[in-house]
Scaffold this motif. Structure first.
Motif, PDB file in Angstrom:
ATOM      1  N   ALA A  32       0.829  -1.209   0.000  1.00 37.72           N
ATOM      2  CA  ALA A  32       0.000   0.000   0.000  1.00 37.72           C
ATOM      3  C   ALA A  32       0.862   1.258   0.000  1.00 37.72           C
ATOM      4  O   ALA A  32       0.580   2.227  -0.710  1.00 37.72           O
ATOM      5  CB  ALA A  32      -0.943  -0.012   1.204  1.00 37.72           C
ATOM      6  N   ILE A  33       1.934   1.251   0.806  1.00 38.83           N
ATOM      7  CA  ILE A  33       2.827   2.407   0.839  1.00 38.83           C
ATOM      8  C   ILE A  33       3.507   2.588  -0.506  1.00 38.83           C
ATOM      9  O   ILE A  33       3.669   3.723  -0.999  1.00 38.83           O
ATOM     10  CB  ILE A  33       3.863   2.234   1.963  1.00 38.83           C
ATOM     11  CG1 ILE A  33       3.150   2.278   3.326  1.00 38.83           C
ATOM     12  CG2 ILE A  33       4.934   3.324   1.898  1.00 38.83           C
ATOM     13  CD1 ILE A  33       4.075   2.009   4.494  1.00 38.83           C
ATOM     14  N   ALA A  34       3.915   1.491  -1.146  1.00 42.39           N
ATOM     15  CA  ALA A  34       4.550   1.582  -2.457  1.00 42.39           C
ATOM     16  C   ALA A  34       3.593   2.173  -3.487  1.00 42.39           C
ATOM     17  O   ALA A  34       4.002   2.977  -4.341  1.00 42.39           O
ATOM     18  CB  ALA A  34       5.027   0.196  -2.899  1.00 42.39           C
ATOM     19  N   CYS A  35       2.312   1.800  -3.414  1.00 41.22           N
ATOM     20  CA  CYS A  35       1.322   2.380  -4.336  1.00 41.22           C
ATOM     21  C   CYS A  35       1.172   3.881  -4.117  1.00 41.22           C
ATOM     22  O   CYS A  35       1.058   4.654  -5.074  1.00 41.22           O
ATOM     23  CB  CYS A  35      -0.020   1.673  -4.163  1.00 41.22           C
ATOM     24  SG  CYS A  35      -0.040  -0.045  -4.735  1.00 41.22           S
ATOM     25  N   LEU A  36       1.166   4.307  -2.844  1.00 44.24           N
ATOM     26  CA  LEU A  36       1.062   5.740  -2.557  1.00 44.24           C
ATOM     27  C   LEU A  36       2.276   6.493  -3.073  1.00 44.24           C
ATOM     28  O   LEU A  36       2.145   7.595  -3.645  1.00 44.24           O
ATOM     29  CB  LEU A  36       0.915   5.947  -1.041  1.00 44.24           C
ATOM     30  CG  LEU A  36      -0.413   5.520  -0.420  1.00 44.24           C
ATOM     31  CD1 LEU A  36      -0.352   5.669   1.097  1.00 44.24           C
ATOM     32  CD2 LEU A  36      -1.561   6.363  -0.974  1.00 44.24           C
ATOM     33  N   ILE A  37       3.470   5.932  -2.881  1.00 46.91           N
ATOM     34  CA  ILE A  37       4.680   6.586  -3.380  1.00 46.91           C
ATOM     35  C   ILE A  37       4.646   6.701  -4.898  1.00 46.91           C
ATOM     36  O   ILE A  37       5.008   7.740  -5.473  1.00 46.91           O
ATOM     37  CB  ILE A  37       5.920   5.814  -2.907  1.00 46.91           C
ATOM     38  CG1 ILE A  37       6.056   5.923  -1.380  1.00 46.91           C
ATOM     39  CG2 ILE A  37       7.188   6.333  -3.591  1.00 46.91           C
ATOM     40  CD1 ILE A  37       7.181   5.090  -0.810  1.00 46.91           C
ATOM     41  N   ASP A  38       4.198   5.645  -5.560  1.00 43.07           N
ATOM     42  CA  ASP A  38       4.102   5.686  -7.018  1.00 43.07           C
ATOM     43  C   ASP A  38       3.117   6.747  -7.471  1.00 43.07           C
ATOM     44  O   ASP A  38       3.356   7.477  -8.450  1.00 43.07           O
ATOM     45  CB  ASP A  38       3.687   4.305  -7.530  1.00 43.07           C
ATOM     46  CG  ASP A  38       3.642   4.240  -9.044  1.00 43.07           C
ATOM     47  OD1 ASP A  38       4.700   4.434  -9.674  1.00 43.07           O
ATOM     48  OD2 ASP A  38       2.555   3.989  -9.599  1.00 43.07           O
ATOM     49  N   HIS A  39       1.995   6.879  -6.772  1.00 49.02           N
ATOM     50  CA  HIS A  39       0.998   7.899  -7.121  1.00 49.02           C
ATOM     51  C   HIS A  39       1.567   9.304  -6.922  1.00 49.02           C
ATOM     52  O   HIS A  39       1.363  10.193  -7.769  1.00 49.02           O
ATOM     53  CB  HIS A  39      -0.242   7.696  -6.255  1.00 49.02           C
ATOM     54  CG  HIS A  39      -1.368   8.625  -6.586  1.00 49.02           C
ATOM     55  ND1 HIS A  39      -2.017   8.597  -7.808  1.00 49.02           N
ATOM     56  CD2 HIS A  39      -1.966   9.615  -5.863  1.00 49.02           C
ATOM     57  CE1 HIS A  39      -2.962   9.526  -7.816  1.00 49.02           C
ATOM     58  NE2 HIS A  39      -2.952  10.151  -6.647  1.00 49.02           N
ATOM     59  N   ILE A  40       2.297   9.510  -5.829  1.00 47.43           N
ATOM     60  CA  ILE A  40       2.917  10.816  -5.581  1.00 47.43           C
ATOM     61  C   ILE A  40       3.937  11.140  -6.665  1.00 47.43           C
ATOM     62  O   ILE A  40       4.028  12.281  -7.146  1.00 47.43           O
ATOM     63  CB  ILE A  40       3.561  10.834  -4.189  1.00 47.43           C
ATOM     64  CG1 ILE A  40       2.481  10.781  -3.102  1.00 47.43           C
ATOM     65  CG2 ILE A  40       4.429  12.082  -4.004  1.00 47.43           C
ATOM     66  CD1 ILE A  40       3.023  10.606  -1.701  1.00 47.43           C
ATOM     67  N   ASN A  41       4.718  10.157  -7.079  1.00 48.23           N
ATOM     68  CA  ASN A  41       5.699  10.388  -8.136  1.00 48.23           C
ATOM     69  C   ASN A  41       5.033  10.801  -9.442  1.00 48.23           C
ATOM     70  O   ASN A  41       5.537  11.694 -10.156  1.00 48.23           O
ATOM     71  CB  ASN A  41       6.539   9.124  -8.351  1.00 48.23           C
ATOM     72  CG  ASN A  41       7.479   8.848  -7.193  1.00 48.23           C
ATOM     73  OD1 ASN A  41       7.837   9.761  -6.445  1.00 48.23           O
ATOM     74  ND2 ASN A  41       7.878   7.603  -7.031  1.00 48.23           N
ATOM     75  N   ARG A  42       3.900  10.192  -9.777  1.00 46.93           N
ATOM     76  CA  ARG A  42       3.198  10.580 -11.008  1.00 46.93           C
ATOM     77  C   ARG A  42       2.664  12.003 -10.908  1.00 46.93           C
ATOM     78  O   ARG A  42       2.721  12.775 -11.876  1.00 46.93           O
ATOM     79  CB  ARG A  42       2.053   9.603 -11.280  1.00 46.93           C
ATOM     80  CG  ARG A  42       2.513   8.208 -11.678  1.00 46.93           C
ATOM     81  CD  ARG A  42       1.404   7.441 -12.387  1.00 46.93           C
ATOM     82  NE  ARG A  42       0.231   7.315 -11.525  1.00 46.93           N
ATOM     83  CZ  ARG A  42       0.015   6.276 -10.729  1.00 46.93           C
ATOM     84  NH1 ARG A  42       0.906   5.298 -10.672  1.00 46.93           N
ATOM     85  NH2 ARG A  42      -1.068   6.222  -9.988  1.00 46.93           N
ATOM     86  N   ILE A  43       2.137  12.368  -9.733  1.00 45.89           N
ATOM     87  CA  ILE A  43       1.639  13.740  -9.557  1.00 45.89           C
ATOM     88  C   ILE A  43       2.773  14.745  -9.683  1.00 45.89           C
ATOM     89  O   ILE A  43       2.636  15.796 -10.335  1.00 45.89           O
ATOM     90  CB  ILE A  43       0.929  13.866  -8.195  1.00 45.89           C
ATOM     91  CG1 ILE A  43      -0.345  13.027  -8.181  1.00 45.89           C
ATOM     92  CG2 ILE A  43       0.614  15.324  -7.891  1.00 45.89           C
ATOM     93  CD1 ILE A  43      -1.050  13.015  -6.849  1.00 45.89           C
ATOM     94  N   GLU A  44       3.919  14.448  -9.058  1.00 44.99           N
ATOM     95  CA  GLU A  44       5.054  15.363  -9.141  1.00 44.99           C
ATOM     96  C   GLU A  44       5.556  15.498 -10.573  1.00 44.99           C
ATOM     97  O   GLU A  44       5.936  16.594 -11.006  1.00 44.99           O
ATOM     98  CB  GLU A  44       6.173  14.877  -8.231  1.00 44.99           C
ATOM     99  CG  GLU A  44       5.863  15.028  -6.740  1.00 44.99           C
ATOM    100  CD  GLU A  44       7.006  14.560  -5.866  1.00 44.99           C
ATOM    101  OE1 GLU A  44       7.908  13.865  -6.395  1.00 44.99           O
ATOM    102  OE2 GLU A  44       6.996  14.889  -4.662  1.00 44.99           O
TER     103      GLU A  44
END
Length: 289
Positions: free
Chosen positions: A211-223
Motif C-alpha cells: 500500500a505504501i509503495a502504491c502511494l509513493i508511485d501515485h505521488i511520483n506521477r503527480i510530481e
C-alpha cells in the motif's frame, strides 16, 4: 481433522504411541536439511524431546493422572524451553524446529503434518474454562514468533507469517501475515514440495508495504505532471502589461509593488505607493503596480 479425532485412541495404545514417536522422528528429515541421522535427531532436537514427553504426559492426562501429567510437562519445559500443556491434542508427524519459546495451551488442537518454528504461541484470550485455544488443520506451517490467539481455526495447509498475530479464522490454503493478521496469498500461488510440505514460509507478501509503495508511485506521477506543467508555463511568453485588463483580474484586491502579488489584505504591500484615480479622486488600491 482425522488426526485430532483419531489421536485419543492412538494415545491410549502403547504400540500406537510407539508408532507415533517413530513418525515424529522420521518427519524431521523431510523438513530440516540439517538433520543427519536418527541418533542426531534423538539427542540434539529439543522439539523431539518435548514431543516425546508430551505423548507420554497426554496419555497420562487422558487416563485422569493429572498431576503426573503436569509434572512431566514441567520437566519437559525445564529441559527444552517448550511448554506444551498435557491436555493439548497433537496430531501425527508434528515438528517443532528449534523450539525455543514455543507455548501450546491446554485446549489447543493440532492436526497432522504441522510445523511450528521457535517463539510460536497457541494461546487463549479468555479466563473461562472450555475451548479457548486455537485449532490448526493438517499441514499448517507457523513462522517464528507468530501468535495465534483464541478459539479460532487455521484451515488445512494454511500458513502464518513470522511475528504475525492471528485472532480470526483463516480459510484453508491461505496465508496470513501482519498485526493483526491479514490474508494475502492463496495456495495456488505457492510452491509445494513433493511430499506436500510447504517450507517457503519466508516468501511472504507485505500488504502494508504494498500500500505504501502504491502511494509513493501515485505521488511520483503527480510530481511528474506538476514539473511538466511548470516547464510549460516557463516557456510560455508573458503577455505585455498593455494587454492585461485590470477588470479581468480574478481577485478584487491590491497589486503589491513590493511582492507583485494580488492580495485583498490591507497589511500586504507598500501602502505608500497606493495612488488615487485621477478621474474620481478615489483610491486605486486595487490596481497599483
Amino acid at each position: 481433522m482425522a488426526a485430532i479425532d483419531a489421536h485419543p485412541d492412538l494415545a491410549m495404545n502403547e504400540t500406537s504411541l510407539w508408532r507415533l514417536l517413530r513418525e515424529d522422528v522420521a518427519c524431521v528429515f523431510d523438513r530440516d536439511p540439517a538433520a543427519r541421522n536418527v541418533f542426531d535427531v534423538l539427542t540434539c532436537y529439543p522439539g523431539i524431546h518435548a514431543l516425546v514427553v508430551h505423548r507420554l504426559s497426554n496419555a497420562a492426562w487422558r487416563r485422569g493422572l493429572r498431576w503426573p501429567a503436569r509434572f512431566l510437562s514441567y520437566l519437559a519445559r525445564a529441559l527444552t524451553n517448550i511448554d506444551i500443556h498435557p491436555g493439548a491434542t497433537i496430531g501425527r508427524r508434528f515438528f517443532i524446529d528449534h523450539g525455543a519459546g514455543v507455548v501450546i495451551g491446554e485446549t489447543a488442537e493440532v492436526g497432522d503434518d504441522v510445523t511450528l518454528y521457535h517463539g510460536v504461541t497457541l494461546g487463549g484470550t479468555s479466563w473461562t474454562k472450555g475451548k479457548r485455544h486455537p485449532t490448526l488443520g493438517d499441514g499448517v506451517l507457523v513462522g517464528s514468533g507468530a501468535k495465534i490467539l483464541g478459539p479460532i481455526t487455521v484451515g488445512a495447509h494454511g500458513r502464518v507469517g513470522a511475528n504475525s498475530v492471528v485472532t480470526k479464522d483463516v480459510p484453508e490454503g491461505m496465508t496470513v501475515v501482519g498485526i493483526p493478521g491479514r490474508i494475502v496469498r492463496p495456495d495456488t500461488q505457492r510452491r509445494l514440495a513433493a511430499h506436500g510440505i510447504d517450507l517457503d514460509h519466508h516468501l511472504m507478501p507485505d500488504p502494508v508495504g504494498k500500500a505504501i509503495a502504491c502511494l509513493i508511485d501515485h505521488i511520483n506521477r503527480i510530481e511528474a505532471r506538476l514539473e511538466a506543467h511548470a516547464a510549460e508555463e516557463a516557456t510560455r511568453p508573458a503577455p505585455p502589461l498593455s494587454a492585461i485588463r485590470l477588470d479581468d483580474l480574478p481577485l478584487d484586491g491590491i497589486v503589491c509593488r513590493s511582492c507583485g502579488n494580488l492580495c485583498d489584505q490591507d497589511a500586504c504591500g507598500d501602502r505608500d505607493h497606493h495612488t488615487h484615480s485621477p478621474d474620481t479622486g478615489a483610491r486605486a488600491d486595487h490596481y497599483v503596480i
